[in-house]
Design an enzyme around this catalytic site. Structure first.
Site, PDB file in Angstrom:
ATOM      1  CE  LYS A  61      -3.541  -2.566  -0.070  1.00  8.12           C
ATOM      2  NZ  LYS A  61      -4.440  -2.667  -0.400  1.00  8.12           N
TER       3      LYS A  61
ATOM      4  CG  ASP B  90      -4.073  -0.743  -4.050  1.00 16.00           C
ATOM      5  OD1 ASP B  90      -4.627   0.438  -4.005  1.00 16.00           O
ATOM      6  OD2 ASP B  90      -4.345  -1.736  -3.313  1.00 16.00           O
TER       7      ASP B  90
ATOM      8  CD  GLU C  39      -4.952  -2.705  -6.208  1.00 15.15           C
ATOM      9  OE1 GLU C  39      -3.724  -4.055  -6.539  1.00 15.15           O
ATOM     10  OE2 GLU C  39      -5.950  -3.541  -5.497  1.00 15.15           O
TER      11      GLU C  39
ATOM     12  CD  GLU D 290      -9.679  -2.227  -3.311  1.00 15.58           C
ATOM     13  OE1 GLU D 290      -8.870  -2.962  -4.241  1.00 15.58           O
ATOM     14  OE2 GLU D 290     -10.147  -1.908  -2.839  1.00 15.58           O
TER      15      GLU D 290
ATOM     16  CG  ASP E   2     -14.820  -6.844  -5.719  1.00 17.13           C
ATOM     17  OD1 ASP E   2     -14.210  -6.473  -4.428  1.00 17.13           O
ATOM     18  OD2 ASP E   2     -16.491  -7.734  -5.217  1.00 17.13           O
TER      19      ASP E   2
ATOM     20  CG  HIS F 279     -10.132  -6.751  -4.780  1.00 12.49           C
ATOM     21  ND1 HIS F 279     -11.576  -6.604  -4.134  1.00 12.49           N
ATOM     22  CD2 HIS F 279      -9.916  -6.697  -3.813  1.00 12.49           C
ATOM     23  CE1 HIS F 279     -10.980  -6.197  -2.850  1.00 12.49           C
ATOM     24  NE2 HIS F 279     -10.434  -5.327  -3.087  1.00 12.49           N
TER      25      HIS F 279
END
Lengths: 461, 461
Positions: free
Chosen positions: B219, B247, B273, B300, B323, B350
């Site tokens: 992240k 992400d 992402e 997602e 997703d 995801h």
């Protein structure tokens, strides 16, 4: 110094499906509804009303989401809440757990909009001004702080927004005076619902012309043959110079839209509204290129400012029909109005439903006074139903909205309406099959158990 | 011949915010949750389980929406419901009043997905097959009938969809055999949550490499300085040839995204992402052009098939991270997988959350066997938490999902989990401040009154 002490949320539904009011190619049985909230303070004279508009089932889901969204307001100081409406909005929106359910779309976004509509109503009432005037009296800095500009900087910077407002500041009073005399121009959809007979259509078109309307909108998209016949009738009544708009309510795929619209081009429509999925930016751009000079309009299902940003960037629309409840209240509407002004796209808000006319009159008036400064190509929708339920209903004169004068956002429903049309326990619904069936479902769902809901029905073998 | 006789809906929440599991630049305090439904029939051995994933507050709103969405199934014949899964889906989706609350997005869409996930589980269980095998055994015609192709004909026609499936039909068995031996490749996000210390990050990266993972995701987006330090650590552990993904969970505007990503390019990420708003097709396209050769991934929060259509049309992404719950179940997933195959974009679903890994393993396996026929550039997310709550948890071996064998969609939660984590009355929550506070709110909202909810709190003067 008053504080917010509580709120009531109401699931209000009107049985409009009993007539064909509101019928179009997508929506056959709309029961026009409002998920409605009243924010209360410890001063009985200080309160705020807001709502979102739905068409029936699921209005309770919006109401439940509003209850959750409004909780953090309780205990807050009214002056603080109303003194920085941008921060109040961002504070409610910041809830990252609720954000997951969108973000910025669907039920949670409608709920945020309804709660913030009530906050804006509260703020304008407390100031003793109609909302449009409350906005006019804010500084450019305050307006831009209130506007939700997040995710927009590639299309509109804060400085550009300030520039747009500054440009028109010196001439505001002229436009206030102009609107006080003429009102804000509107058009009517009351004539053109799909479920009406040809005779009723002809009569309503004639009445609209007689009342001073120069724009008339018809629903299309269910049957090409019917569309051709109905458009012939309407064009004959309003004459070659009247403006005829058509609205397909999202029933077509992109290639089908292009084909169908071309077959209606002989009637010279000003715009085709909602030709396809409201999410399809590229699809609208393709349709627009293919059907010119017919304009493309959309927005009543335009979910948020990021969608509108792209519609502008992709040159996908000729008219922006933002919705006062679909967008998350005045905060997000301001962002879309500012972008529209930069891109030179006229904003012609969606209205009708329950109370949308009451809200958008304020937004259109402020748009002209402070943001666009222009009436060219601009008309705001008007539909003549359900106004009798509002304490401060909009007034139409000679095809134009008369400037509202009472304090607030014109969003307050009458007490009698709540008693009668709250679903399913209000006096109207309690006497209907629909209301009683709903009460039976709810009786099966006592709270306080591990399951959120447990539902069982005997099934015939 | 069994009929659907009822359902239970559960609001299940896990207190994951107590650790930093699931923390990223946008979501700081996620309580991973599932709004969960069990469809029951008059045969006790025949039932279906489905859910949508949320991160806490508002899970009850999804549960309420699911209750409304599932009602029309009651009394329906199970063979009819399961025999034409496209018509079952369209039947539920056709409710025009509920459509207004989206369309095809937000809470109502999540709810439709959860209910239809349960229907697909029911259908696969009844057939005695894991979902991926149930799909493999459907004809191309049946798959295309089940897929939601509405609004897509400008990108993918029905004939093209049939062609894609027909092309791979002769070689399906080879790929089933291949996956039985190797499993479907996955990557792990378990190492890279933002709330973890550098030391924990280093240890978890090393463990992931030791377990056979060749992809690791971190992240980013809260602090550039932290990102650079954390990426240095991760890159050092996995070496120059390992795949490092980053992400940002939507924290940036478009210009900011481009600037920030360029400053991380020295770490050679495979993809960035969610660089910005999930709704911003044109923004993703602009970012992609600017940061090449770094790939752009999103999905997602990709709300529906119309959004993915545009992401493909605009060449806005390199990886499609659909997703299983954000899209409206298998019906809409199939449409996106088919479009992705046509446009040549790898689908890397995801997962994580609650039970998403359990679902997407079936979808990825079917994608390879019948739609894409290709593993190049494809990895499916895996996050190692909360699997212990599932009756048929996914199994990972050497960095790959092992083919599920039990009948159904692997969506069933354990009875003990429901008793413990149902919110707010389950045994875990009843003992917490959060659970008790929620119970107090609900006690103030007895049903059967004109107001949907009435809330009052004493406010300190």
């Amino acid at each position: 110094m008053p504080h917010i002490t509580g709120f009531d949320v109401f699931d209000v539904r009107f049985p409009t499906s009993l007539s064909a009011d509101g019928s179009d190619a997508m929506n056959h049985d709309a029961d026009y509804s409002a998920a409605y909230i009243v924010l209360e303070t410890d001063d009985p004279g200080v309160y705020g009303c807001g709502f979102t508009f739905t068409i029936g089932r699921g209005n309770d889901i919006c109401a439940a989401a509003m209850e959750l969204r409004a909780r953090p307001l309780i205990g807050e100081d009214v002056d603080g809440i109303c003194g920085d409406l941008g921060e109040t909005y961002r504070g409610l929106k910041r809830d990252s757990q609720l954000r997951w359910l969108g973000p910025d779309k669907g039920v949670e976004h409608l709920a945020l909009g309804a709660v913030m509509n009530a906050v804006w109503d509260l703020a304008a009432r407390r100031a003793g001004k109609p909302l449009w005037r409350f906005l006019v009296d804010m500084t450019a800095e305050q307006i831009v702080n209130a506007a939700d500009l997040s995710y927009l900087s590639d299309a509109l910077t804060r400085e550009e927004a300030l520039g747009l407002l500054g440009r028109l500041a010196p001439s505001r009073d002229d436009r206030i005076q102009q609107l006080t005399q003429t009102g804000y121009p509107c058009y009517t959809t009351s004539a053109g619902w799909l479920g009406y007979s040809d005779e009723k259509l002809r009569r309503l078109c004639q009445e609209a012309v007689d009342q001073g309307y120069r724009h008339i909108k018809l629903k299309v998209g269910a049957s090409l043959e019917d569309d051709i016949r109905r458009l012939s009738i309407a064009r004959a009544v309003i004459g070659p110079k009247g403006n005829l708009m058509i609205d397909a309510n999202q029933v077509w795929d992109v290639p089908q839209a292009i084909d169908w619209i071309k077959q209606l081009s002989e009637f010279n429509p000003l715009w085709i509204e909602e030709p396809t999925s409201p999410d399809d930016v590229l699809g609208h751009a393709e349709i627009r290129r293919a059907v010119q000079p017919i304009g493309v309009a959309t927005g009543e299902h335009g979910m948020n400012r990021v969608l509108f940003k792209q519609l502008f960037q992709a040159a996908a629309i000729d008219y922006c029909q933002l919705d006062a409840c679909r967008l998350a209240s005045v905060n997000e509407v301001l962002a879309v109005q500012l972008m529209a002004a930069k891109f030179g796209i006229p904003v012609c808000p969606h209205a009708g439903g329950v109370g949308l006319c009451e809200l958008v009159q304020h937004l259109s008036i402020f748009d002209f006074i402070a943001i666009s400064g222009d009436l060219t190509g601009r008309v705001t929708e008007f539909v003549d139903h359900l106004h009798e339920h509002f304490v401060d209903p909009c007034i139409i004169k000679d095809g134009a909205y008369v400037m509202p004068e009472k304090p607030g956002y014109s969003a307050e429903l009458k007490e009698q309406t709540l008693q009668e049309y709250a679903f399913p326990y209000g006096s109207y619904w309690a006497g209907t099959d629909t209301g009683q069936a709903e009460q039976a479902w709810r009786a099966g769902n006592p709270p306080g158990r591990v399951a959120f809901a447990s539902v069982r029905r005997e099934v015939e073998a």
